[in-house]
Design an enzyme around this catalytic site. Structure first.
Site, PDB file in Angstrom:
ATOM      1  CG  HIS A  55      -1.873   1.140   1.288  1.00 39.05           C
ATOM      2  ND1 HIS A  55      -3.236   0.965   1.396  1.00 39.05           N
ATOM      3  CD2 HIS A  55      -1.680   2.487   1.279  1.00 39.05           C
ATOM      4  CE1 HIS A  55      -3.835   2.156   1.444  1.00 39.05           C
ATOM      5  NE2 HIS A  55      -2.895   3.088   1.384  1.00 39.05           N
ATOM      6  CG  HIS A  57      -0.814   6.849  -1.733  1.00 41.63           C
ATOM      7  ND1 HIS A  57      -2.079   6.963  -2.297  1.00 41.63           N
ATOM      8  CD2 HIS A  57      -0.998   6.219  -0.541  1.00 41.63           C
ATOM      9  CE1 HIS A  57      -2.978   6.434  -1.469  1.00 41.63           C
ATOM     10  NE2 HIS A  57      -2.346   5.980  -0.399  1.00 41.63           N
ATOM     11  CD  GLU A 209      -6.275   7.674   5.990  1.00 40.94           C
ATOM     12  OE1 GLU A 209      -5.145   8.130   6.195  1.00 40.94           O
ATOM     13  OE2 GLU A 209      -6.725   7.472   4.837  1.00 40.94           O
TER      14      GLU A 209
END
Length: 408
Positions: A55, A57, A209
C-alpha cells in the site's frame, strides 16, 4: 556500504539466522544455511525475503518541498494534494517522482509494490500510462501493481468512473475506492464490487481513516463480500475507527472481516502522523487498527509504507524495515509471538499475489543476529541480493528532484 563483501557467483549462505516461521520450522529464530553455491560464513547474520510493500502512493511521493501540509491534518493533506495535482501532475512530473521512489525501495530491498493512483479525470488517463511504462522498465527488479483511487462520492456505474474503470482494466490494475459513511454507502460498495467482478478485477479499499467511532464502513464491506459472494481478493487499509468504537462493535466487525476473508493492511506511520492532531494538544489516540485481534481471528494482516514525503506523511523512504521497526513499537508487536515478520513479507505477498519462497538468490541480509539488534538500528549496511548478486544500494539524491520543486 555493505557490511560484508560477497564473492561473485551462486552462494551458500552458511551460519545465517532465519525466522523459523518463514522456512516451516518451529520456534523463533534458527541458524541454518541457504543456497547451493560457494559457501560463505555469515556469522549469524539475519536473512529475510525481499519485502512486499502493498500500500503506497507513488504518484504523490516527494511533493512535500513544494506543497507541504499547512497544519498536519487530514483535511490539510487532502486540500494540498488536490491543489498540487491540478497544477503540477503532468506525465513527466509523475514519472520522475515515481522513479525516485522506486530506486529508493529497490535499494532498501523491496521486490513488489502496489501503489494507489489518484484517478479523478483527467489524472487517470495521465498516471496509468506512466505507471504502465514504469512497470515495464522495472520488470525483473520490482513487481508493480496499481489500484485506482477515488472517493466514494465519485463512484458510479456510469459516467466518469465507468471510463476510469476501463482504464484500470486495460492496464491490468486493481479497482480501488475510499469508503466513508455516505447515506447510500452500502449500495455503492455492492455496486463497486459488481463492477470489479464484471471487469475481472480485485478490489482495494481505503477504509474508515478516521477516529470517528460511528464510521464503520469496514463492516459494510465484509457484509457485501459475504452477501454477493465476491470471490476476488479484497484488501482493506487503515481501518482506524476500530480503535475508537466500542469494543463489542469492533470485535463483532472483526468476526465478519475474518469470515469474509478480507486482507487487512495497517499503515501505522501515516496514521500516527495524521490522527488526533490538534494544535498545541498532545495526541491521545494514535489510529492504529486492531492488528492483534485480527491476527487472532486468522485474518491476513500486513503493514505497509503508505505515503512518502507528501502532505499525508511528511517522512519515509520506501524502506519496509523502517515500517517493521516502527510498527513493532507502535503496535506492541513484540512479546506477542515470533511470526509478526510475516506481516512485512509473506502476508502482503499473499494478499497481492506475489508470494515467493525465501532463497539465497533474492533476499535481504542484515548484520543483526537477533530481533533486538535488527530493530535497534536502521541497518544502513544491509546487503540486498537480487538474482544471485548483491545490488548497488546507493540511494537517489534529493537534489535530483530540485527542478520539480520550483513553485509556479
Amino acid at each position: 556500504m555493505d557490511f560484508k563483501i560477497m564473492p561473485p557467483g551462486p552462494l551458500r549462505l552458511d551460519n545465517v539466522t532465519v525466522p523459523g516461521c518463514l522456512i516451516g520450522q518451529p520456534g523463533d529464530l534458527v541458524r541454518t544455511s541457504l543456497g547451493d553455491g560457494q559457501p560463505i560464513d555469515m556469522a549469524g547474520a539475519m536473512v529475510l525475503p525481499c519485502f512486499t510493500d502493498m500500500h503506497t502512493h507513488l504518484d504523490k511521493g516527494h511533493i512535500w518541498p513544494r506543497s507541504p501540509n499547512p497544519d498536519g491534518t487530514f483535511m490539510g493533506a487532502l486540500t494540498t494534494v488536490g491543489a498540487d495535482r491540478t497544477a503540477r501532475w503532468s506525465a513527466e512530473d509523475v514519472a520522475a517522482r515515481m522513479e525516485f521512489s522506486l530506486r529508493s525501495a529497490y535499494a532498501h530491498g523491496t521486490a513488489a509494490i502496489r501503489t494507489h493512483l489518484d484517478a479523478i479525470a483527467p489524472q487517470d488517463a495521465i498516471s496509468f500510462p506512466v505507471f504502465a511504462a514504469k512497470r515495464e522498465e522495472w520488470a525483473g527488479r520490482i513487481t508493480l501493481q496499481a489500484a485506482c483511487l477515488i472517493g466514494a462520492e465519485d463512484f458510479s456505474t456510469v459516467g466518469a468512473f465507468r471510463c476510469t474503470a476501463d482504464i484500470v482494466a486495460s492496464h491490468q490494475g486493481v479497482l480501488g475506492m475510499v469508503t466513508y459513511p455516505l447515506p447510500d454507502i452500502a449500495q455503492r460498495i455492492r455496486d463497486f464490487l459488481g463492477m470489479a467482478e464484471a471487469l475481472n478485477l480485485s478490489a482495494d479499499f481505503h477504509v474508515d481513516e478516521t477516529l470517528d467511532p460511528a464510521s464503520n464502513t469496514l463492516r459494510l464491506i465484509a457484509e457485501a463480500v459475504l452477501e454477493t459472494g465476491f470471490s476476488a481478493p479484497v484488501v482493506v487499509g487503515h481501518c482506524c475507527s476500530l480503535s475508537a468504537m466500542p469494543e463489542g462493535e469492533a470485535l463483532a466487525t472483526l468476526d465478519l472481516v475474518a469470515k469474509a476473508g478480507l486482507h487487512v493492511v495497517s499503515l501505522p506511520m501515516c496514521n500516527l502522523y495524521l490522527q488526533d492532531r490538534q494544535p498545541h494538544r498532545t495526541p491521545r489516540m494514535r489510529g492504529i487498527t486492531l492488528v492483534h485481534e485480527m491476527k487472532a481471528r486468522g485474518t491476513n494482516v500486513s503493514f505497509a509504507s503508505d505515503n512518502t514525503r507528501d502532505p499525508f506523511y511528511a517522512y519515509g523512504d520506501m524502506d519496509m524495515l523502517e515500517v517493521m521497526r516502527e510498527a513493532t513499537r507502535i503496535g506492541h508487536l513484540d512479546h506477542t509471538g515470533s511470526d509478526w515478520v510475516k506481516a512485512f513479507t509473506v502476508n502482503p505477498a499473499n494478499a497481492i499475489g506475489t508470494a515467493k519462497a525465501l532463497d539465497s538468490a533474492n533476499c535481504v541480509i542484515f548484520r543483526a543476529r537477533n530481533w533486538n539488534e535488527l530493530l535497534a538500528r536502521p541497518q544502513s549496511d544491509r546487503i540486498v541480493i537480487r538474482h544471485g548478486r548483491p545490488i548497488d544500494r546507493t540511494l537517489p539524491d534529493y537534489a535530483e528532484l530540485d527542478p520539480l520543486m520550483e513553485r509556479p
